[in-house]
Design an enzyme around this catalytic site. Structure first.
Site, PDB file in Angstrom:
ATOM      1  N   LYS A  63      -3.680  -9.780  -1.975  1.00 21.72           N
ATOM      2  CA  LYS A  63      -2.811  -9.613  -3.025  1.00 21.72           C
ATOM      3  C   LYS A  63      -1.574 -10.093  -3.134  1.00 21.72           C
ATOM      4  O   LYS A  63      -1.104 -10.692  -3.946  1.00 21.72           O
ATOM      5  CB  LYS A  63      -2.720  -8.147  -3.263  1.00 21.72           C
ATOM      6  CG  LYS A  63      -1.576  -7.215  -2.123  1.00 21.72           C
ATOM      7  CD  LYS A  63      -0.424  -6.970  -2.890  1.00 21.72           C
ATOM      8  CE  LYS A  63       0.619  -6.245  -1.855  1.00 21.72           C
ATOM      9  NZ  LYS A  63       0.803  -6.616  -0.692  1.00 21.72           N
ATOM     10  N   GLY A 103       0.893  -1.129  -0.004  1.00 23.97           N
ATOM     11  CA  GLY A 103      -0.001  -0.146   0.137  1.00 23.97           C
ATOM     12  C   GLY A 103       0.997   1.166   0.033  1.00 23.97           C
ATOM     13  O   GLY A 103       0.434   2.275  -0.577  1.00 23.97           O
ATOM     14  N   ASN A 104       2.035   1.156   0.645  1.00 25.91           N
ATOM     15  CA  ASN A 104       2.851   2.249   0.845  1.00 25.91           C
ATOM     16  C   ASN A 104       3.511   2.911  -0.821  1.00 25.91           C
ATOM     17  O   ASN A 104       3.825   3.903  -0.687  1.00 25.91           O
ATOM     18  CB  ASN A 104       4.046   2.349   1.914  1.00 25.91           C
ATOM     19  CG  ASN A 104       5.052   1.165   1.319  1.00 25.91           C
ATOM     20  OD1 ASN A 104       4.894   0.293   0.722  1.00 25.91           O
ATOM     21  ND2 ASN A 104       6.363   1.433   1.678  1.00 25.91           N
ATOM     22  N   LYS A 135     -13.226  -9.984   5.747  1.00 24.13           N
ATOM     23  CA  LYS A 135     -12.574  -8.907   5.334  1.00 24.13           C
ATOM     24  C   LYS A 135     -13.399  -7.782   5.385  1.00 24.13           C
ATOM     25  O   LYS A 135     -14.214  -7.588   4.617  1.00 24.13           O
ATOM     26  CB  LYS A 135     -11.921  -9.254   3.772  1.00 24.13           C
ATOM     27  CG  LYS A 135     -11.091  -8.170   3.212  1.00 24.13           C
ATOM     28  CD  LYS A 135      -9.948  -7.986   3.567  1.00 24.13           C
ATOM     29  CE  LYS A 135      -9.046  -6.840   3.004  1.00 24.13           C
ATOM     30  NZ  LYS A 135      -7.816  -6.339   3.682  1.00 24.13           N
ATOM     31  N   LYS A 170       1.804 -12.338   3.715  1.00 25.73           N
ATOM     32  CA  LYS A 170       3.160 -12.395   2.820  1.00 25.73           C
ATOM     33  C   LYS A 170       4.102 -13.597   3.329  1.00 25.73           C
ATOM     34  O   LYS A 170       4.734 -13.837   2.134  1.00 25.73           O
ATOM     35  CB  LYS A 170       3.898 -10.939   3.537  1.00 25.73           C
ATOM     36  CG  LYS A 170       3.244  -9.689   2.974  1.00 25.73           C
ATOM     37  CD  LYS A 170       3.956  -8.417   3.486  1.00 25.73           C
ATOM     38  CE  LYS A 170       2.978  -7.126   3.653  1.00 25.73           C
ATOM     39  NZ  LYS A 170       2.197  -6.987   2.378  1.00 25.73           N
TER      40      LYS A 170
HETATM   41  P1  ADP Z   1       1.160  -3.823   2.519  1.00 27.70           P
HETATM   42  O1  ADP Z   1       0.375  -2.686   2.093  1.00 27.70           O
HETATM   43  O2  ADP Z   1       2.512  -3.562   2.099  1.00 27.70           O
HETATM   44  O3  ADP Z   1       0.573  -5.103   2.350  1.00 27.70           O
HETATM   45  P2  ADP Z   1       0.524  -4.463   5.464  1.00 27.70           P
HETATM   46  O4  ADP Z   1       0.283  -3.525   6.560  1.00 27.70           O
HETATM   47  O5  ADP Z   1      -0.560  -5.492   5.060  1.00 27.70           O
HETATM   48  O6  ADP Z   1       1.442  -3.761   4.142  1.00 27.70           O
HETATM   49  O7  ADP Z   1       1.957  -5.686   6.110  1.00 27.70           O
HETATM   50  C1  ADP Z   1       2.892  -4.768   6.624  1.00 27.70           C
HETATM   51  C2  ADP Z   1       2.821  -4.414   8.103  1.00 27.70           C
HETATM   52  O8  ADP Z   1       3.059  -5.850   8.898  1.00 27.70           O
HETATM   53  C3  ADP Z   1       4.066  -3.671   8.611  1.00 27.70           C
HETATM   54  O9  ADP Z   1       3.714  -2.242   8.376  1.00 27.70           O
HETATM   55  C4  ADP Z   1       4.000  -4.092  10.067  1.00 27.70           C
HETATM   56  O10 ADP Z   1       3.425  -3.264  10.768  1.00 27.70           O
HETATM   57  C5  ADP Z   1       3.097  -5.330  10.069  1.00 27.70           C
HETATM   58  N1  ADP Z   1       3.750  -6.541  10.752  1.00 27.70           N
HETATM   59  C6  ADP Z   1       3.281  -7.436  11.640  1.00 27.70           C
HETATM   60  N2  ADP Z   1       4.012  -8.345  11.938  1.00 27.70           N
HETATM   61  C7  ADP Z   1       5.431  -8.290  11.438  1.00 27.70           C
HETATM   62  C8  ADP Z   1       6.398  -8.966  11.695  1.00 27.70           C
HETATM   63  N3  ADP Z   1       6.321 -10.247  12.192  1.00 27.70           N
HETATM   64  N4  ADP Z   1       7.378  -8.504  10.807  1.00 27.70           N
HETATM   65  C9  ADP Z   1       7.375  -7.356  10.164  1.00 27.70           C
HETATM   66  N5  ADP Z   1       6.264  -6.655   9.970  1.00 27.70           N
HETATM   67  C10 ADP Z   1       5.231  -7.081  10.608  1.00 27.70           C
HETATM   68 MG    MG Z   2      -1.616  -5.966   3.017  1.00 25.87          MG
END
Ligand code: ADP
Ligand code: MG
Length: 309
Positions: free
Chosen positions: A210, A11-12, A129, A272
């Site tokens: 995604k 998202g960033n 969701k 992820k």
């Molecule tokens: P994106 O939009 O890139 O899919 P998300 O917000 O869905 O991002 O996922 C990334 C986030 O996951 C990070 O900003 C962090 O706050 C969170 N996060 C949760 N657990 C972990 C972890 N174990 N290691 C790293 N990040 C984590």
């Molecule tokens: Mg995400």
């Protein structure tokens, strides 16, 4: 060297924390991601770019709610298609601009992408969701009655519509995406996790993750590497705790064990790691999760958390 890779943008890449979705902000953010993609392309990578659509789908859903009641509402699959065009355009055009700035041409194209899900996926009996607006309890009851929406109280207060998040099984456009990308076209696809349709091609009101959808695509097109770019430097153990530590590498087996023990939250790092593990287990190749600002190093496996066989 011409390696076919799938790069999933978080998202960033489009909206940073605290931003509200002003087009100028989006152009600025996407142009940074586009510069990294062009750099990787010029180093010989052949690239499929995927991306999320949460805030943009939310924006369109809210915009539709502000229409007079007699105007029809579009369905979620159509909203997904709109965001694929919207964000595909931003990325595609930013790639052209970033390439021109370097005095080169880098062809880029966006593919409206459908992802197959199973009608018998358990997610359909347990929508989880949240999408769109926050409502009061009374509004939520009315919407549930009038539109058959499933409404759930949100952690941040208020009520939101929840939809199923079924698992992606197939990407209908995978052969087209593979042909385009290996032929040298930076191909933007599976936006927002793709438009979910059932085995018998019925569009469904659901949201596919995604990262999981990008992983399925990466396997279908036999990508050499699967890259997930987000807003943290990689995968951490004890994330957010004083004992937090970032992992440089993680075997697929250990990653799976940590996933099973619930180490990674379902809405963010969980999918992820799962997406990366599934790619690695099935292909014996490597996946990496890292920060968008370090994109080139992450793509080259010099930054981020590498998930390996
Ligand atoms: P994106 O939009 O890139 O899919 P998300 O917000 O869905 O991002 O996922 C990334 C986030 O996951 C990070 O900003 C962090 O706050 C969170 N996060 C949760 N657990 C972990 C972890 N174990 N290691 C790293 N990040 C984590
Ligand atoms: Mg995400």
């Amino acid at each position: 060297m011409e390696e076919l890779i799938v790069v999933a943008l978080g998202g960033n890449a489009i909206l940073r924390k605290g931003e509200r979705g002003d087009p100028r902000e989006a152009w600025r953010n996407v142009s940074r991601a586009a510069e990294a993609i062009v750099e990787a392309y010029l180093r010989g990578y052949r690239i499929v770019v995927t991306h999320g659509n949460g805030p943009q789908a939310g924006y369109l859903l809210e915009a539709m709610e502000s229409l007079p009641p007699e105007r029809p509402r579009q369905t979620l699959d159509i909203v997904d298609a709109m965001t694929q065009g919207w964000l595909g355009y931003l990325i595609q055009h930013s790639i052209t601009i970033a390439a021109r700035r370097r005095g080169v041409e880098v062809p880029a194209a966006t593919i409206v992408t459908r992802v197959v899900v199973s009608r018998s996926d358990p997610a359909f009996s347990n929508p989880s969701k949240p999408i769109g607006f926050y409502y009061t309890e009374e509004e939520a009851k009315r919407l549930a009655r009038e539109r058959g929406w499933v409404m759930r109280r949100d952690a941040r207060g208020g009520y939101r519509r929840v939809v199923p998040s079924p698992r992606p099984l197939d990407v209908l456009e995978a052969p087209i995406i593979k042909a385009l990308a290996s032929g040298g076209v930076v191909t933007i696809a599976v936006g927002g996790g793709g438009i979910p349709v059932t085995e018998d091609l019925e569009p469904v009101e659901a949201v596919v993750d995604k990262d999981l959808a990008s992983s399925v695509l990466a396997r279908l097109i036999e990508a050499e590497r699967f890259i997930i770019l987000t807003d943290v430097p990689g995968v951490a153990l004890d994330f957010g705790k004083p004992t937090q530590r970032w992992l440089a590498r993680l075997s697929a087996r250990d990653a799976r064990r940590l996933l099973e023990r619930g180490y990674f939250p379902p809405g963010s790092m969980g999918p992820k790691v799962e997406a990366a593990v599934e790619f690695v287990e099935e292909t014996g190749r490597r996946a990496v999760i890292g920060h968008l600002d370090e994109a080139i190093d992450v793509i080259n496996l010099e930054s981020g958390t590498i998930i390996e066989p």
